[in-house]
Design a protein around this motif. Structure first.
Motif, PDB file in Angstrom:
ATOM      1  N   ILE A  63       0.849  -1.180   0.000  1.00 16.86           N
ATOM      2  CA  ILE A  63       0.000   0.000   0.000  1.00 16.86           C
ATOM      3  C   ILE A  63       0.890   1.237   0.000  1.00 16.86           C
ATOM      4  O   ILE A  63       1.676   1.414   0.926  1.00 16.86           O
ATOM      5  N   PRO A  64       0.794   2.078  -1.026  1.00 15.09           N
ATOM      6  CA  PRO A  64       1.601   3.289  -1.043  1.00 15.09           C
ATOM      7  C   PRO A  64       1.230   4.222   0.113  1.00 15.09           C
ATOM      8  O   PRO A  64       0.079   4.643   0.233  1.00 15.09           O
ATOM      9  N   THR A  65       2.180   4.519   0.966  1.00 15.26           N
ATOM     10  CA  THR A  65       1.935   5.408   2.105  1.00 15.26           C
ATOM     11  C   THR A  65       1.439   6.767   1.631  1.00 15.26           C
ATOM     12  O   THR A  65       0.576   7.376   2.260  1.00 15.26           O
ATOM     13  N   LYS A  66       1.985   7.225   0.516  1.00 19.11           N
ATOM     14  CA  LYS A  66       1.563   8.500  -0.060  1.00 19.11           C
ATOM     15  C   LYS A  66       0.056   8.506  -0.291  1.00 19.11           C
ATOM     16  O   LYS A  66      -0.627   9.482  -0.005  1.00 19.11           O
ATOM     17  N   LYS A  85      -4.477   1.995 -11.511  1.00 17.39           N
ATOM     18  CA  LYS A  85      -5.170   0.888 -10.850  1.00 17.39           C
ATOM     19  C   LYS A  85      -4.178  -0.073 -10.191  1.00 17.39           C
ATOM     20  O   LYS A  85      -4.424  -0.577  -9.101  1.00 17.39           O
ATOM     21  N   GLY A  86      -3.037  -0.297 -10.818  1.00 15.38           N
ATOM     22  CA  GLY A  86      -2.052  -1.228 -10.292  1.00 15.38           C
ATOM     23  C   GLY A  86      -1.461  -0.823  -8.953  1.00 15.38           C
ATOM     24  O   GLY A  86      -0.967  -1.655  -8.211  1.00 15.38           O
ATOM     25  N   ALA A  87      -1.505   0.460  -8.632  1.00 18.95           N
ATOM     26  CA  ALA A  87      -0.953   0.940  -7.365  1.00 18.95           C
ATOM     27  C   ALA A  87      -2.020   1.059  -6.279  1.00 18.95           C
ATOM     28  O   ALA A  87      -1.686   1.227  -5.112  1.00 18.95           O
ATOM     29  N   ALA A  88      -3.277   0.985  -6.658  1.00 19.97           N
ATOM     30  CA  ALA A  88      -4.354   1.170  -5.674  1.00 19.97           C
ATOM     31  C   ALA A  88      -5.487   0.183  -5.896  1.00 19.97           C
ATOM     32  O   ALA A  88      -6.632   0.466  -5.583  1.00 19.97           O
ATOM     33  N   ASP A  89      -5.154  -0.982  -6.412  1.00 20.29           N
ATOM     34  CA  ASP A  89      -6.184  -1.975  -6.729  1.00 20.29           C
ATOM     35  C   ASP A  89      -6.984  -2.384  -5.500  1.00 20.29           C
ATOM     36  O   ASP A  89      -8.154  -2.729  -5.601  1.00 20.29           O
ATOM     37  N   PHE A  90      -6.372  -2.314  -4.322  1.00 22.18           N
ATOM     38  CA  PHE A  90      -7.073  -2.679  -3.093  1.00 22.18           C
ATOM     39  C   PHE A  90      -8.242  -1.737  -2.797  1.00 22.18           C
ATOM     40  O   PHE A  90      -9.106  -2.056  -1.999  1.00 22.18           O
ATOM     41  N   LYS A 104     -10.277  -0.591  -5.358  1.00 19.58           N
ATOM     42  CA  LYS A 104     -11.050  -0.540  -6.601  1.00 19.58           C
ATOM     43  C   LYS A 104     -12.556  -0.470  -6.404  1.00 19.58           C
ATOM     44  O   LYS A 104     -13.252   0.099  -7.219  1.00 19.58           O
ATOM     45  N   ASN A 105     -13.078  -1.007  -5.336  1.00 18.87           N
ATOM     46  CA  ASN A 105     -14.524  -0.974  -5.102  1.00 18.87           C
ATOM     47  C   ASN A 105     -14.940   0.020  -4.031  1.00 18.87           C
ATOM     48  O   ASN A 105     -16.080   0.022  -3.595  1.00 18.87           O
ATOM     49  N   SER A 106     -14.034   0.883  -3.621  1.00 19.36           N
ATOM     50  CA  SER A 106     -14.299   1.790  -2.503  1.00 19.36           C
ATOM     51  C   SER A 106     -14.913   3.122  -2.918  1.00 19.36           C
ATOM     52  O   SER A 106     -15.439   3.840  -2.087  1.00 19.36           O
ATOM     53  N   ASN A 107     -14.802   3.471  -4.203  1.00 20.36           N
ATOM     54  CA  ASN A 107     -15.247   4.782  -4.671  1.00 20.36           C
ATOM     55  C   ASN A 107     -14.527   5.908  -3.918  1.00 20.36           C
ATOM     56  O   ASN A 107     -15.093   6.948  -3.628  1.00 20.36           O
ATOM     57  N   ALA A 108     -13.251   5.654  -3.574  1.00 23.28           N
ATOM     58  CA  ALA A 108     -12.466   6.630  -2.817  1.00 23.28           C
ATOM     59  C   ALA A 108     -11.300   7.192  -3.625  1.00 23.28           C
ATOM     60  O   ALA A 108     -10.683   8.164  -3.210  1.00 23.28           O
ATOM     61  N   VAL A 109     -11.005   6.566  -4.760  1.00 22.18           N
ATOM     62  CA  VAL A 109      -9.883   6.980  -5.595  1.00 22.18           C
ATOM     63  C   VAL A 109     -10.324   6.894  -7.052  1.00 22.18           C
ATOM     64  O   VAL A 109     -11.035   5.966  -7.441  1.00 22.18           O
ATOM     65  N   HIS A 110      -9.900   7.874  -7.853  1.00 21.51           N
ATOM     66  CA  HIS A 110     -10.170   7.815  -9.288  1.00 21.51           C
ATOM     67  C   HIS A 110      -9.049   6.992  -9.917  1.00 21.51           C
ATOM     68  O   HIS A 110      -7.901   7.418  -9.973  1.00 21.51           O
ATOM     69  N   LEU A 111      -9.369   5.780 -10.348  1.00 16.10           N
ATOM     70  CA  LEU A 111      -8.377   4.864 -10.895  1.00 16.10           C
ATOM     71  C   LEU A 111      -8.342   4.932 -12.407  1.00 16.10           C
ATOM     72  O   LEU A 111      -9.385   5.004 -13.059  1.00 16.10           O
TER      73      LEU A 111
END
Length: 90
Positions: free
Chosen positions: A15-18, A33-38, A40-47
């Motif tokens: 998990i990127p600390t940034k 997506k590859g850096a924040a795939d965890f 993907k279903n949270s609707n918290a990051v624009h992937l």
């Protein structure tokens, strides 16, 4: 005070600390997506897909032009941090 924070890492083994810091600060985040795939279903990051930095740039521009989406990401991102990644939980 940033409108949009960016995680330019294409992939991540963990998990990127940034990314967590940006979410905790209530920033709207654009990430591959590859850096924040965890998230993907949270609707918290624009992937964005793949490893093409033009896709990343398009994601940034999209958020800069969509204040409602930015506010949604800010709220959802902070909720994810408080629920799963706060000091008390960790």
């Amino acid at each position: 005070i940033a409108h949009v924070a960016v995680v330019p890492r294409v992939n991540s083994m963990g998990i990127p600390t940034k990314l967590l810091n940006y979410l905790a600060a209530r920033c709207a985040v654009v990430s591959f997506k590859g850096a924040a795939d965890f998230l993907k279903n949270s609707n918290a990051v624009h992937l964005v897909e793949g490893d093409d930095f033009y896709n990343l740039a398009e994601g940034i521009i999209y958020l800069l032009n969509n204040h409602q989406r930015v506010n949604e990401l800010r709220k959802n991102g902070r909720n994810i941090i408080e629920r799963y990644y706060s000091w008390d939980v960790i």
